[in-house]
Design an enzyme around this catalytic site. Structure first.
Site, PDB file in Angstrom:
ATOM      1  N   ARG A  53       0.884  -1.188   0.000  1.00  0.00           N
ATOM      2  CA  ARG A  53       0.000   0.000   0.000  1.00  0.00           C
ATOM      3  C   ARG A  53       0.912   1.226   0.000  1.00  0.00           C
ATOM      4  O   ARG A  53       1.725   1.406   0.903  1.00  0.00           O
ATOM      5  CB  ARG A  53      -0.910   0.006   1.228  1.00  0.00           C
ATOM      6  N   HIS A  85      -7.183   0.735  -6.677  1.00  0.00           N
ATOM      7  CA  HIS A  85      -7.406  -0.110  -5.488  1.00  0.00           C
ATOM      8  C   HIS A  85      -8.072  -1.417  -5.958  1.00  0.00           C
ATOM      9  O   HIS A  85      -9.240  -1.688  -5.668  1.00  0.00           O
ATOM     10  CB  HIS A  85      -8.302   0.632  -4.504  1.00  0.00           C
ATOM     11  N   GLN A 125     -10.042  -4.028  -3.691  1.00  0.00           N
ATOM     12  CA  GLN A 125     -11.377  -3.567  -3.300  1.00  0.00           C
ATOM     13  C   GLN A 125     -12.402  -3.870  -4.395  1.00  0.00           C
ATOM     14  O   GLN A 125     -13.484  -4.385  -4.130  1.00  0.00           O
ATOM     15  CB  GLN A 125     -11.323  -2.043  -3.036  1.00  0.00           C
ATOM     16  N   ASP A 156     -17.319   6.833  -2.213  1.00  0.00           N
ATOM     17  CA  ASP A 156     -16.072   6.707  -1.443  1.00  0.00           C
ATOM     18  C   ASP A 156     -15.886   8.044  -0.723  1.00  0.00           C
ATOM     19  O   ASP A 156     -16.576   9.030  -1.025  1.00  0.00           O
ATOM     20  CB  ASP A 156     -14.908   6.424  -2.420  1.00  0.00           C
ATOM     21  N   CYS A 174     -16.580   1.518  -0.018  1.00  0.00           N
ATOM     22  CA  CYS A 174     -15.402   0.719   0.347  1.00  0.00           C
ATOM     23  C   CYS A 174     -15.043   0.851   1.821  1.00  0.00           C
ATOM     24  O   CYS A 174     -14.360  -0.007   2.364  1.00  0.00           O
ATOM     25  CB  CYS A 174     -14.217   1.113  -0.527  1.00  0.00           C
ATOM     26  N   ARG A 189     -13.419  -8.978   1.714  1.00  0.00           N
ATOM     27  CA  ARG A 189     -12.002  -8.717   1.424  1.00  0.00           C
ATOM     28  C   ARG A 189     -11.182  -9.952   1.792  1.00  0.00           C
ATOM     29  O   ARG A 189     -10.271 -10.371   1.072  1.00  0.00           O
ATOM     30  CB  ARG A 189     -11.489  -7.500   2.227  1.00  0.00           C
TER      31      ARG A 189
HETATM   32  N1   CP Z   1     -11.460  -0.137   2.098  1.00  0.00           N
HETATM   33  C1   CP Z   1     -10.190  -0.171   2.554  1.00  0.00           C
HETATM   34  O1   CP Z   1      -9.228  -0.416   1.801  1.00  0.00           O
HETATM   35  O2   CP Z   1     -10.088   0.088   3.870  1.00  0.00           O
HETATM   36  P1   CP Z   1      -8.753   0.301   4.718  1.00  0.00           P
HETATM   37  O3   CP Z   1      -8.159   1.642   4.290  1.00  0.00           O
HETATM   38  O4   CP Z   1      -9.210   0.311   6.145  1.00  0.00           O
HETATM   39  O5   CP Z   1      -7.793  -0.799   4.423  1.00  0.00           O
HETATM   40  N1  NVA Z   2     -10.039   6.722  -1.769  1.00  0.00           N
HETATM   41  C1  NVA Z   2      -9.745   6.285  -0.427  1.00  0.00           C
HETATM   42  C2  NVA Z   2      -9.932   4.816  -0.282  1.00  0.00           C
HETATM   43  C3  NVA Z   2      -9.703   4.278   1.099  1.00  0.00           C
HETATM   44  C4  NVA Z   2      -9.901   2.796   1.201  1.00  0.00           C
HETATM   45  C5  NVA Z   2      -8.335   6.689  -0.062  1.00  0.00           C
HETATM   46  O1  NVA Z   2      -7.443   6.538  -0.897  1.00  0.00           O
HETATM   47  O2  NVA Z   2      -8.121   7.177   1.060  1.00  0.00           O
END
Ligand code: CP
Ligand code: NVA
Length: 314
Positions: free
Chosen positions: A100, A127, A130, A228, A268, A296
């Protein structure tokens, strides 16, 4: 080496077996095979996470493997060691990498330099874990048995709010791969970007989405209404302006009611009730946000098992 950096790293024909394995893992949780026995998979994270971190750590454990969580700032990459050297060194120790980070190019460089599968666990651009999970979660609602990938075809998803964020980009790519229709509504300055259009063209999906500034137009005939957060990780300095321009795109009860009568609501998470969605929509019987979160685990276990089979063949 097979990686999962973007939706199209799997062909449309590979979705049915992946979803079928995820369903098997879900049904047989606690008693299924453990294909990662004796292995260690590392998570290298540069951003916060609840769902992604926990679902991968638990998932690796349930597949018989050992999860190793590495915060970017605790390893030398945080002090300037190159992405390539990091990939080569970690490849000598672990069997897979879950990453990440901010810059999407970083996951591509890790994949190119190492010789273990790399999974994109969110970048500023995409992502994919997701979106595959979301698709599995929808298909679960639309078919009880049979080909889950087929159940997605021809369905329409409406995405509201920050229509240039990672989840929106991934949903545009995913909808095209899954054979779904996608309509997005947000402020015009947050329309899908030239970079995303270039990716779509490269994948043979040019112009296969609809963008509008009218949220009611986007949700018309939609099977799923999706949103989102408006302030993604790394965008905190823009928070005030984003909230100001995105307020007309909040998913309210009135907007949700303008989709199909049996439309599902998805997010998400994490959610900010009162910003991108109202509490009544989050609490609606047609809101499937916690199934999304749970899935997930099952989908990513299937993903790791599948990439592991590909790894042992190369
Ligand atoms: N939806 C998602 O990726 O959540 P987190 O940021 O908590 O991992
Ligand atoms: N768009 C959001 C998704 C979090 C799971 C972010 O990048 O913070």
């Amino acid at each position: 080496m097979k990686h999962f950096l973007q939706e199209t790293d799997f062909a449309a024909s590979e979705l049915a077996p992946l979803f079928s394995l995820a369903r098997e893992y879900k049904q047989q949780r606690g008693s299924h095979e453990q294909p990662l026995r004796g292995q260690t998979w590392a998570l290298v994270f540069s951003k916060s996470s609840t769902r992604t971190r926990v679902s991968f750590e638990v998932g690796i454990h349930e597949l018989g493997g050992n999860p190793l969580f590495l915060n970017r700032n605790d390893i030398q990459i945080g002090r300037g060691e190159s992405v390539e050297d990091t990939a080569k060194v970690l490849s000598r120790f672990v069997h897979g990498l879950i990453v990440r980070t901010f810059d999407h190019a970083e996951v591509e460089r890790l994949a190119a330099a190492g010789n273990i599968p790399v999974i994109n666990a969110l970048t500023d651009y995409l992502h994919p874990c997701q979106i595959y999970t979301d698709a599995f979660t929808m298909a679960e609602r639309w078919t009880r048995s049979g080909d889950m990938a087929r159940a997605l075809r021809g369905r329409k998803i409406a995405f509201l709010g920050d229509t240039s964020c990672n989840v929106a980009n991934s949903w545009i790519l995913g909808a095209n791969l899954f054979g779904m229709k996608i309509s997005l509504a947000g402020p015009k300055e947050f329309a899908p970007t030239a970079a995303l259009n270039a990716t779509l063209a490269k994948e043979g999906f040019a112009n296969r989405y609809q963008f509008t500034t009218d949220p009611f137009e986007a949700v018309r005939d939609a099977d799923v209404v999706y949103t989102d957060v408006w302030v993604s990780m790394g965008k905190e300095e823009e928070a005030r302006e984003r909230i100001r321009v995105m307020t007309p795109y909040a998913v309210t009860g009135k907007l949700f009611a303008a989709a199909k009568p049996d439309a599902l609501f998805m997010h998400c998470l994490p959610a900010h009730p009162g910003e991108e969605v109202t509490q009544d929509v989050l609490d609606s019987p047609r809101s499937i946000i916690f199934d999304q979160a749970e899935n997930r685990l099952h989908l990513q276990k299937a993903l790791m098992a599948t990439l592991n089979v590909a790894r042992t063949r190369t």
